[in-house]
Structure formats: structure tokens, C-alpha cells
Design a protein around this motif. Structure first.
Motif, PDB file in Angstrom:
ATOM      1  N   UNK A   9       0.637  -1.122  -0.083  1.00 40.12           N
ATOM      2  CA  UNK A   9      -0.028  -0.051   0.088  1.00 40.12           C
ATOM      3  C   UNK A   9       1.071   1.132  -0.119  1.00 40.12           C
ATOM      4  N   UNK A  10       0.724   2.160  -1.037  1.00 37.27           N
ATOM      5  CA  UNK A  10       1.398   3.340  -1.065  1.00 37.27           C
ATOM      6  C   UNK A  10       0.383   4.644  -0.572  1.00 37.27           C
ATOM      7  N   UNK A  11       1.278   5.712  -0.445  1.00 36.91           N
ATOM      8  CA  UNK A  11       0.511   6.678   0.008  1.00 36.91           C
ATOM      9  C   UNK A  11       0.889   8.023  -0.917  1.00 36.91           C
ATOM     10  N   UNK A  12      -0.215   8.600  -1.259  1.00 36.10           N
ATOM     11  CA  UNK A  12       0.395   9.962  -2.078  1.00 36.10           C
ATOM     12  C   UNK A  12       0.922  10.942  -1.301  1.00 36.10           C
ATOM     13  N   UNK A  13       2.015  11.334  -1.340  1.00 36.90           N
ATOM     14  CA  UNK A  13       2.790  12.337  -0.500  1.00 36.90           C
ATOM     15  C   UNK A  13       2.567  13.720  -1.192  1.00 36.90           C
ATOM     16  N   UNK A  14       2.560  13.782  -2.292  1.00 37.86           N
ATOM     17  CA  UNK A  14       2.596  15.223  -3.091  1.00 37.86           C
ATOM     18  C   UNK A  14       1.992  14.933  -4.446  1.00 37.86           C
ATOM     19  N   UNK A  15       1.119  15.856  -4.696  1.00 32.03           N
ATOM     20  CA  UNK A  15       0.290  16.000  -5.968  1.00 32.03           C
ATOM     21  C   UNK A  15       0.736  17.365  -6.622  1.00 32.03           C
ATOM     22  N   UNK A  16       1.191  17.848  -7.924  1.00 31.32           N
ATOM     23  CA  UNK A  16       1.342  18.896  -8.227  1.00 31.32           C
ATOM     24  C   UNK A  16       1.169  18.976  -9.786  1.00 31.32           C
ATOM     25  N   UNK A  17       0.668  20.174 -10.241  1.00 31.25           N
ATOM     26  CA  UNK A  17       0.456  20.306 -11.671  1.00 31.25           C
ATOM     27  C   UNK A  17       1.504  20.625 -12.488  1.00 31.25           C
ATOM     28  N   UNK A  18       1.944  20.101 -13.450  1.00 30.81           N
ATOM     29  CA  UNK A  18       2.909  20.387 -14.411  1.00 30.81           C
ATOM     30  C   UNK A  18       2.581  19.755 -15.666  1.00 30.81           C
ATOM     31  N   UNK A  19       1.449  20.364 -16.133  1.00 29.85           N
ATOM     32  CA  UNK A  19       0.787  19.766 -17.454  1.00 29.85           C
ATOM     33  C   UNK A  19      -0.174  18.728 -17.078  1.00 29.85           C
ATOM     34  N   UNK A  20       0.387  17.367 -16.668  1.00 38.34           N
ATOM     35  CA  UNK A  20      -0.297  16.437 -16.346  1.00 38.34           C
ATOM     36  C   UNK A  20      -0.059  16.560 -14.733  1.00 38.34           C
ATOM     37  N   UNK A  21      -0.439  15.667 -13.652  1.00 41.65           N
ATOM     38  CA  UNK A  21      -0.453  15.667 -12.385  1.00 41.65           C
ATOM     39  C   UNK A  21       0.460  14.998 -12.017  1.00 41.65           C
ATOM     40  N   UNK A  22       1.748  15.400 -11.397  1.00 40.53           N
ATOM     41  CA  UNK A  22       2.811  14.482 -11.014  1.00 40.53           C
ATOM     42  C   UNK A  22       2.589  14.122  -9.520  1.00 40.53           C
ATOM     43  N   UNK A  23       2.384  12.745  -9.403  1.00 43.18           N
ATOM     44  CA  UNK A  23       2.525  12.497  -7.904  1.00 43.18           C
ATOM     45  C   UNK A  23       3.808  11.682  -7.345  1.00 43.18           C
ATOM     46  N   UNK A  24       3.959  11.925  -6.133  1.00 40.40           N
ATOM     47  CA  UNK A  24       5.132  11.460  -5.411  1.00 40.40           C
ATOM     48  C   UNK A  24       4.334  10.567  -4.498  1.00 40.40           C
ATOM     49  N   UNK A  25       4.669   8.993  -4.658  1.00 38.98           N
ATOM     50  CA  UNK A  25       4.044   8.013  -3.837  1.00 38.98           C
ATOM     51  C   UNK A  25       5.085   7.126  -3.063  1.00 38.98           C
ATOM     52  N   UNK A  26       4.747   7.407  -1.651  1.00 36.43           N
ATOM     53  CA  UNK A  26       5.615   6.708  -0.606  1.00 36.43           C
ATOM     54  C   UNK A  26       5.230   5.337  -0.576  1.00 36.43           C
ATOM     55  N   UNK A  27       6.180   4.301  -0.556  1.00 38.68           N
ATOM     56  CA  UNK A  27       5.907   2.991  -0.536  1.00 38.68           C
ATOM     57  C   UNK A  27       7.095   2.060   0.334  1.00 38.68           C
ATOM     58  N   UNK A  28       6.892   0.779   0.574  1.00 39.99           N
ATOM     59  CA  UNK A  28       7.781   0.050   1.390  1.00 39.99           C
ATOM     60  C   UNK A  28       8.711  -0.613   0.053  1.00 39.99           C
ATOM     61  N   UNK A  29       8.327  -0.317  -1.191  1.00 35.91           N
ATOM     62  CA  UNK A  29       9.303  -1.235  -2.120  1.00 35.91           C
ATOM     63  C   UNK A  29      10.832  -0.802  -1.971  1.00 35.91           C
ATOM     64  N   UNK A  30      11.835  -1.784  -2.574  1.00 39.61           N
ATOM     65  CA  UNK A  30      13.024  -1.309  -2.778  1.00 39.61           C
ATOM     66  C   UNK A  30      13.187  -0.583  -3.766  1.00 39.61           C
ATOM     67  N   UNK A  31      13.133   0.932  -3.729  1.00 38.35           N
ATOM     68  CA  UNK A  31      12.814   1.649  -5.107  1.00 38.35           C
ATOM     69  C   UNK A  31      14.041   1.489  -5.942  1.00 38.35           C
ATOM     70  N   UNK A  32      15.247   1.106  -5.398  1.00 43.38           N
ATOM     71  CA  UNK A  32      16.399   1.284  -6.258  1.00 43.38           C
ATOM     72  C   UNK A  32      16.139   0.274  -7.337  1.00 43.38           C
TER      73      UNK A  32
END
Length: 201
Positions: A9-32
Motif C-alpha cells: 500500500x502506497x500513500x500519495x505524498x505530493x501532487x502537483x500540476x505540471x501539465x499532467x499531475x505529477x504524484x510522488x508516492x511513498x511505498x515500502x518497495x526497494x525503489x532502487x
């Protein structure tokens, strides 16, 4: 391609408009280990990773996607069911899920039955022919079996689901209440069967 088996389960931490909507989603995955350009299903929506950092990844959500999915889903603080795209040879534990939302449904009934959560969801008329008892459906990215389906007088369909305790705990479905709205994707096999029938008819 996905299976509807949620892995985080992830959580939207930030949503900003830059043309489309850019979301930054926090999650427990090894994102590397997540490649830029990889696909991740976010509550049933296939999105492309465009940035990543320790404990988070970012995606762009188009206006078209926003218009066809649960209102408010892409706002800060929202919890999302996550699934990484399947690899060739992975176990198909759910069913074939494309990550393309067909419609939004509404929770009509929620109660507890034998330790599980019983849900009944109203789906729009356009989806009714594709929903069958003991068939598969994807709800907010989760592969589920339809227990029963009732066609309503207005052409819509109400279908019933059983959410076992494990699924309720590891997805967002356990927190659903009457009136909540959810992303729905029909079984891809039902889609092709309906198309074949229409051509034959």
C-alpha cells in the motif's frame, strides 16, 4: 500486465500540476530496484515510473485518467493499492489485469459475515453484461471473484464480493464504507467474448 495481487500500500505524498499531475508516492518497495519507465498499478491504474528515490516513486497522471477514475484518488494523503508489473514466468495468482479502468462503481452494502467483509457494489449499465457470478473482476486493483450479480431495473448491476481478513488487511478494501467509490476493471476474457458475440449477432 498485472495479476491483481496487491504487494504493498502506497500513500500519495505530493501532487502537483505540471501539465499532467505529477504524484510522488511513498511505498515500502526497494525503489532502487525499480527502473525508470517501469509500470506500477496504482489502485488498478497502470502508471509509468518517471522518478524515484529512497522509499518513493513518481508518476504522471493524465487528465484523461483522472476523469475516468475515482474522484479525489490522486490527492495528497490517499492510500493506493500497489502492484509491480508481472514478469514472464511469474505465478498468475489472480487473473489477467491490464490496469485500464473501465468504470467507477459505488459501494451499496457493507457488512461483516463470518469474519469476512461482505461488499455489494453497483456498477454502471455499460459494465453489466461483463459481470458474471464466479467470474473475475478487479476492484481498486485487487483481483476478486464475483459471488453473485443482480441486474437492476435501471440496467445497472449490483455484484457481491467476499473480502477475507487477509485481503482486508493488506489492501485498502477493508476500509471501504457505503457510498465509497472504487475503480473497476472487467475480466479481459469477458471483454473479448462480448466483442465476439456482437460480431456474430
Amino acid at each position: 500486465m498485472f495479476t491483481g495481487i496487491i504487494t504493498a500500500i502506497g500513500t500519495v505524498g505530493e501532487a502537483r500540476q505540471q501539465g499532467d499531475t505529477r504524484l510522488r508516492i511513498a511505498c515500502p518497495y526497494d525503489t532502487a530496484r525499480i527502473d525508470i519507465g517501469a509500470s506500477i498499478a496504482c489502485s488498478g491504474v497502470c502508471l509509468t515510473v518517471v522518478e524515484r528515490g529512497e522509499g518513493w516513486f513518481a508518476v504522471d497522471v493524465s487528465g484523461e485518467t483522472i476523469s475516468r477514475t475515482v474522484p479525489g484518488q490522486w490527492s495528497a494523503g490517499r492510500r493506493l493499492n500497489l502492484e509491480l508489473a508481472m514478469k514472464l514466468g511469474d505465478e498468475l495468482g489472480g487473473h489477467i489485469v491490464t490496469g485500464h479502468v473501465d468504470a467507477v462503481g459505488t459501494v451499496a452494502i457493507r457488512d461483516e459475515r463470518g469474519g469476512s467483509v461482505h461488499l455489494e457494489i453497483d456498477a454502471p449499465a455499460g459494465m453489466a453484461p461483463f459481470i458474471a457470478g464466479k467470474g473475475s473482476i478487479t476492484v481498486d486493483g485487487v483481483s476478486l471473484t464475483v459471488n453473485a450479480v443482480n441486474d437492476l431495473p435501471d440496467g445497472t448491476a449490483r455484484f457481491a464480493l467476499n473480502i477475507i481478513p487477509h485481503t482486508a488487511e493488506v489492501t485498502t478494501l477493508g476500509a471501504l464504507r457505503v457510498g465509497d467509490v472504487v475503480n473497476l476493471e472487467i475480466d479481459v476474457l469477458a471483454r473479448y467474448l462480448k466483442r465476439m458475440q456482437s460480431l456474430q449477432g
